[in-house]
Design a protein around this motif. Structure first.
Motif, PDB file in Angstrom:
ATOM      1  N   ALA A 206      -7.484  24.785 -21.419  1.00 29.92           N
ATOM      2  CA  ALA A 206      -8.229  23.666 -22.014  1.00 29.92           C
ATOM      3  C   ALA A 206      -8.704  24.048 -23.417  1.00 29.92           C
ATOM      4  O   ALA A 206      -8.588  25.207 -23.837  1.00 29.92           O
ATOM      5  N   THR A 207      -9.255  23.065 -24.115  1.00 27.68           N
ATOM      6  CA  THR A 207      -9.870  23.346 -25.417  1.00 27.68           C
ATOM      7  C   THR A 207     -11.142  22.537 -25.599  1.00 27.68           C
ATOM      8  O   THR A 207     -11.228  21.378 -25.169  1.00 27.68           O
ATOM      9  N   ILE A 208     -12.119  23.169 -26.207  1.00 25.42           N
ATOM     10  CA  ILE A 208     -13.325  22.476 -26.678  1.00 25.42           C
ATOM     11  C   ILE A 208     -13.208  22.450 -28.188  1.00 25.42           C
ATOM     12  O   ILE A 208     -13.293  23.490 -28.846  1.00 25.42           O
ATOM     13  N   THR A 209     -12.947  21.267 -28.734  1.00 28.75           N
ATOM     14  CA  THR A 209     -12.662  21.142 -30.159  1.00 28.75           C
ATOM     15  C   THR A 209     -13.934  20.918 -30.958  1.00 28.75           C
ATOM     16  O   THR A 209     -14.980  20.564 -30.406  1.00 28.75           O
ATOM     17  N   GLY A 210     -13.810  21.100 -32.274  1.00 31.57           N
ATOM     18  CA  GLY A 210     -14.808  20.544 -33.172  1.00 31.57           C
ATOM     19  C   GLY A 210     -14.458  19.074 -33.380  1.00 31.57           C
ATOM     20  O   GLY A 210     -13.493  18.569 -32.787  1.00 31.57           O
ATOM     21  N   PRO A 211     -15.205  18.353 -34.207  1.00 30.55           N
ATOM     22  CA  PRO A 211     -14.838  16.961 -34.499  1.00 30.55           C
ATOM     23  C   PRO A 211     -13.391  16.888 -34.981  1.00 30.55           C
ATOM     24  O   PRO A 211     -13.031  17.513 -35.978  1.00 30.55           O
ATOM     25  N   LEU A 239      -7.811  17.926 -20.502  1.00 26.11           N
ATOM     26  CA  LEU A 239      -8.189  19.305 -20.825  1.00 26.11           C
ATOM     27  C   LEU A 239      -8.729  19.449 -22.249  1.00 26.11           C
ATOM     28  O   LEU A 239      -8.977  20.562 -22.708  1.00 26.11           O
ATOM     29  N   VAL A 240      -8.898  18.321 -22.934  1.00 20.30           N
ATOM     30  CA  VAL A 240      -9.418  18.318 -24.304  1.00 20.30           C
ATOM     31  C   VAL A 240     -10.785  17.635 -24.317  1.00 20.30           C
ATOM     32  O   VAL A 240     -10.909  16.467 -23.956  1.00 20.30           O
ATOM     33  N   VAL A 241     -11.812  18.374 -24.716  1.00 19.74           N
ATOM     34  CA  VAL A 241     -13.163  17.821 -24.818  1.00 19.74           C
ATOM     35  C   VAL A 241     -13.687  18.122 -26.213  1.00 19.74           C
ATOM     36  O   VAL A 241     -13.632  19.268 -26.668  1.00 19.74           O
ATOM     37  N   GLU A 242     -14.183  17.106 -26.878  1.00 23.54           N
ATOM     38  CA  GLU A 242     -14.660  17.273 -28.249  1.00 23.54           C
ATOM     39  C   GLU A 242     -16.114  17.707 -28.289  1.00 23.54           C
ATOM     40  O   GLU A 242     -16.970  17.137 -27.606  1.00 23.54           O
ATOM     41  N   GLY A 243     -16.379  18.728 -29.089  1.00 21.65           N
ATOM     42  CA  GLY A 243     -17.748  19.185 -29.326  1.00 21.65           C
ATOM     43  C   GLY A 243     -18.157  18.936 -30.754  1.00 21.65           C
ATOM     44  O   GLY A 243     -17.414  18.331 -31.532  1.00 21.65           O
ATOM     45  N   ASP A 244     -19.343  19.424 -31.131  1.00 24.80           N
ATOM     46  CA  ASP A 244     -19.822  19.212 -32.505  1.00 24.80           C
ATOM     47  C   ASP A 244     -20.255  20.526 -33.156  1.00 24.80           C
ATOM     48  O   ASP A 244     -21.125  20.546 -34.015  1.00 24.80           O
ATOM     49  N   TRP A 245     -19.648  21.618 -32.708  1.00 22.67           N
ATOM     50  CA  TRP A 245     -19.872  22.970 -33.232  1.00 22.67           C
ATOM     51  C   TRP A 245     -21.139  23.627 -32.700  1.00 22.67           C
ATOM     52  O   TRP A 245     -21.415  24.782 -33.018  1.00 22.67           O
ATOM     53  N   THR A 246     -21.952  22.931 -31.900  1.00 19.25           N
ATOM     54  CA  THR A 246     -23.222  23.496 -31.437  1.00 19.25           C
ATOM     55  C   THR A 246     -23.077  24.120 -30.053  1.00 19.25           C
ATOM     56  O   THR A 246     -22.170  23.797 -29.281  1.00 19.25           O
ATOM     57  N   ARG A 247     -24.015  25.007 -29.725  1.00 14.99           N
ATOM     58  CA  ARG A 247     -24.026  25.653 -28.403  1.00 14.99           C
ATOM     59  C   ARG A 247     -24.198  24.621 -27.298  1.00 14.99           C
ATOM     60  O   ARG A 247     -23.554  24.704 -26.246  1.00 14.99           O
ATOM     61  N   GLU A 248     -25.065  23.624 -27.556  1.00 18.06           N
ATOM     62  CA  GLU A 248     -25.309  22.590 -26.560  1.00 18.06           C
ATOM     63  C   GLU A 248     -24.041  21.808 -26.240  1.00 18.06           C
ATOM     64  O   GLU A 248     -23.758  21.494 -25.079  1.00 18.06           O
ATOM     65  N   SER A 249     -23.279  21.484 -27.281  1.00 21.11           N
ATOM     66  CA  SER A 249     -22.053  20.716 -27.050  1.00 21.11           C
ATOM     67  C   SER A 249     -21.014  21.551 -26.313  1.00 21.11           C
ATOM     68  O   SER A 249     -20.243  21.026 -25.505  1.00 21.11           O
ATOM     69  N   GLY A 250     -20.998  22.861 -26.556  1.00 19.88           N
ATOM     70  CA  GLY A 250     -20.083  23.731 -25.825  1.00 19.88           C
ATOM     71  C   GLY A 250     -20.422  23.789 -24.346  1.00 19.88           C
ATOM     72  O   GLY A 250     -19.526  23.758 -23.490  1.00 19.88           O
ATOM     73  N   ALA A 251     -21.715  23.853 -24.043  1.00 17.00           N
ATOM     74  CA  ALA A 251     -22.153  23.881 -22.643  1.00 17.00           C
ATOM     75  C   ALA A 251     -21.817  22.561 -21.946  1.00 17.00           C
ATOM     76  O   ALA A 251     -21.327  22.540 -20.804  1.00 17.00           O
ATOM     77  N   LYS A 252     -22.066  21.466 -22.644  1.00 18.88           N
ATOM     78  CA  LYS A 252     -21.793  20.143 -22.064  1.00 18.88           C
ATOM     79  C   LYS A 252     -20.294  19.943 -21.842  1.00 18.88           C
ATOM     80  O   LYS A 252     -19.867  19.417 -20.803  1.00 18.88           O
TER      81      LYS A 252
END
Length: 356
Positions: A206-211, A239-252
């Motif tokens: 999977a990947t946790i992306t930035g915007p 398997l693709v979830v977008e984050g916003d570069w923050t620790r909180e978004s990575g956890a979510k």
């Protein structure tokens, strides 16, 4: 006020602390006083300050000694006016709380400070319009140049160039063809991270992306997709979830991935801060990394080696990137806008630790 800060004089209580007059009432730096005490001309003192004309070693040493004895500080504004420059540059970063950016700023300061420039720092995440406001302030303060290390670099660079402000972009890549920029190969970064996971036997990656609507998030997402395709694995949007570069978004984001019927074997996170948040969630579920879920980040911030398990990551030398951006900016200030834009690619490297 502490008791030992007070004294009695003539029946009145006074403070030992100096009383500074308002800025508007302060005397300007007095070159004439330095020249008189050093027994040289004001012109000689000016040459010592500017360094533009040769002055003998003995004379320079004498003038500097007198400046120190008199507590003389050069008038920054007078020097800037004489040079027809502000002798200031601005650094606009994406998020000052991300440990990647302070080290980048230090690199820029090392390059610019040696040339007599001060660096003004702006946090693009301080408020919704912070990056746009920083560009406006930089123009109003007549800075000589700006280093852009924040989202929206294309628009900001266009605005600054119209105002005749030198620009260097960090991490923006070919989208800014007319602007000097320093970048790593973000697609290759993601590709190398995914291939490392694949070599360890993982396939459900999977990947946790930035915007993903702007770089570097978009480029790192493309690199992930290219690596998955090269492995012959069918793309799976779940398997693709977008984050916003923050620790909180990575956890979510990791929570969402672990809640799937078939959880991923490994996760590529587009930066270390989100990867650390992802690890928080993995450990909070009583899972192990890398045995249950392997995690890889990007940047190699200091915290990557401090968390447990320590984070496998792709290293970006942020100090070097900042220093290189400063060198490019100094060259641009010297050569003017007519010189062709230069693109410098910084090499990355995989740092294998415990998490993958």
């Amino acid at each position: 006020m502490k008791r030992n800060d007070l004294k009695v004089r003539g029946g009145a209580v006074e403070s030992d602390k100096p009383v500074c007059p308002p800025i508007s009432a302060r005397d300007p730096a007095n070159i004439q006083a330095v020249a008189k005490a050093a027994r040289v001309s004001k012109t000689t003192v000016s040459h010592v300050l500017s360094g533009h004309r040769p002055v003998s070693h003995a004379t320079r040493r004498n003038v500097l000694r007198v400046m120190d004895e008199l507590g003389f500080q050069p008038n920054y504004f007078a020097q800037a006016l004489n040079a027809n420059r502000s002798l200031a540059v601005a650094l606009i970063v994406q998020d000052l709380t991300n440990p990647y950016y302070p080290l980048l700023g230090r690199g820029l300061e090392l390059a610019m400070g040696e040339a007599g420039y001060v660096v003004m720092l702006f946090d693009g995440a301080a408020r919704p319009d912070a990056a746009d406001a920083a560009v406006k302030i930089a123009i109003q303060r007549r800075v000589d140049g700006v280093v852009l290390a924040a989202a929206g670099a294309e628009r900001a660079a266009s605005t600054l160039r119209r105002a005749c402000v030198a620009v260097v972009a960090v991490g923006s890549g070919p989208a800014l063809a007319e602007v000097d920029w320093v970048s790593a190969n973000d697609e290759r970064i993601a590709h190398d991270a995914v291939m490392h996971l694949a070599k360890a036997g993982h396939r459900n990656i999977a990947t946790i992306t930035g915007p993903i609507d702007r770089n570097p998030g978009a480029a790192r997402f493309r690199g992930y997709r290219q690596a998955i395709a090269s492995l012959g694995i069918a793309a799976d949007e779940s398997l693709v979830v977008e984050g916003d570069w923050t620790r909180e978004s990575g956890a979510k984001a990791m929570t969402a991935l672990l809640n799937r019927l078939r959880r991923p074997m490994a996760v590529f996170c587009a930066n270390d801060v989100m990867a650390i948040g992802a690890l928080d969630t993995v450990l909070g579920r009583a899972l192990r990394a890398p045995e249950d879920v392997a995690v890889v980040g990007v940047d190699d911030i200091d915290a990557a080696s401090l968390v447990r398990p320590s984070l496998t990551t792709v290293r970006l030398p942020s100090l070097e990137i900042g220093r290189t951006a400063g060198t490019l900016l100094l060259d641009r200030l010297s050569e003017g806008a007519a010189a062709p834009a230069r693109h410098i690619l910084i090499q990355h490297s995989l740092v294998v630790r415990q998490s993958a």
